[in-house]
Design an enzyme around this catalytic site. Sequence first.
Site, short mmCIF file in Angstrom:
data_model
loop_
_atom_site.label_atom_id
_atom_site.label_comp_id
_atom_site.label_asym_id
_atom_site.label_seq_id
_atom_site.Cartn_x
_atom_site.Cartn_y
_atom_site.Cartn_z
N ILE A 106 36.99 52.79 49.75
CA ILE A 106 35.82 52.00 49.37
C ILE A 106 35.50 50.94 50.43
CG2 ILE A 106 34.81 50.54 47.59
CD1 ILE A 106 35.28 53.55 46.86
N SER B 279 33.11 50.95 37.39
CA SER B 279 33.59 52.14 38.10
C SER B 279 32.41 52.99 38.54
CB SER B 279 34.50 52.96 37.19
OG SER B 279 33.74 53.60 36.18
N CYS B 280 32.69 53.94 39.41
CA CYS B 280 31.65 54.87 39.86
C CYS B 280 31.08 55.66 38.68
CB CYS B 280 32.21 55.82 40.92
SG CYS B 280 33.74 56.67 40.43
#
Length: 324
Positions: free
Chosen positions: A14, A157-158
Site C-alpha cells: 500500500i 478496507s478495500c
Amino acid sequence: MVKPKVGINGFGRIGRLALRAAVEKDTVQVVAINDPFIELDYMVYMFNYDSTHGRFNGKISTSAGNLVVEKEGKATHTIKVFNLKDPAEIKWAEVGAEYVIESTGVFTTIEKASAHLKGGAKKVVISAPSADAPMYVMGVNEDKYDPAKDNVISNASCTTNCLAPLAKVINDEFGIIEGLMTTVHAVTATQKTVDGPNGKQWRDGRGAAQNIIPASTGAAKAVGKVIPELNGKLTGMAFRVPTPNVSVVDLTARLEKPASLDAIKAAVKKAAEGNLKGILGYTEDQVVSTDFLGDSRSSIFDAGACISLNPHFVKLVSWYDNEF
C-alpha cells in the site's frame, strides 16, 4: 496551488502504491517515508519493479539519503527516508509532513497511530480498518469528517470501499432489509506461498496459489459504521483465490421496495455518472478481473453479472482493485 505535504509510514504494497498514485495524480507532495525494514537501495528496486502493476513509469534514484522521483524528466518528489521502528520518533515536522499515511497494518488504533502526532504530524490516515478510529469512505460519509477533532481516521478496507458506495445507492433508492456479502478476494501478503502454520484459522495457512480458501472479513459489518441505517443488516465472508490482484464483491440483499434489475442498473448508472463519479463505476461490458488492474475507482458495478430472483431479492456484483 500549494500541495499538502504527506509522509508514508510503511513501504509495503500500500505504501508503494500510495507513492505511485501521488506521483501520477500530482495533487500531494510526498516528503518522507519511514520503514525500518527496507534499506534505501532496496526501496528503489521495490518501487521501480512491481510484478502486478508493472514497472514504474518514471525514474527513481537516491541522493544524500533521499529518494528522488522523476517524471517526464523532472524531479517531482525528493523524499527523506527514515528507518525507525517507533512512530513517535519519526520527525515528520522536520520535513514538513502534515499528513501521514499509516500503511504498516500495525498501528491501527487511535492510541498507536497517534504516535505520529508526537513527531509533528497533524493528521493520520490509517489505510486499514480500525477498532476505534472514525471510519470514512469516499462517496459515503466523508461529509461527516470533523477536522477540529478527527486527527486520526481510518479509510476502512478495500472491500468496504467497494461495498459501501453500492450499498448506499441501493439503500437510498430501494431500502435494504438485510444482506449477505461475499468477496472473492485476490491473494495478499499475509497468506502462505505453501502450506504452513497459522495461529488463528488453520486453513489460512494453506498454500495461496493452490487453494480457494474461505476466510472471515469484517468489511460488510463495517458498512454499518459508515452507513448507520445499515448497522446490523449486513454481514459477510471472503473466498481467497489464487489471483494476484483485483477482487469482486457479491451482495445478495432483500429490498424493501420492489425493483426490477433494470431499475437497479439505472439507479447505479445515474450515481456513477453523477455524484459518485470517479468513486463508483458502471459497466455493461463482458469484463473479467484483470480488466480492472490499476482502476482507481472504489467500486465498478457489473450490470451484466447481476441477477434477480424476484423484485425483492437480488444479487449485485461489483469489482475493485484491492491494492490501488
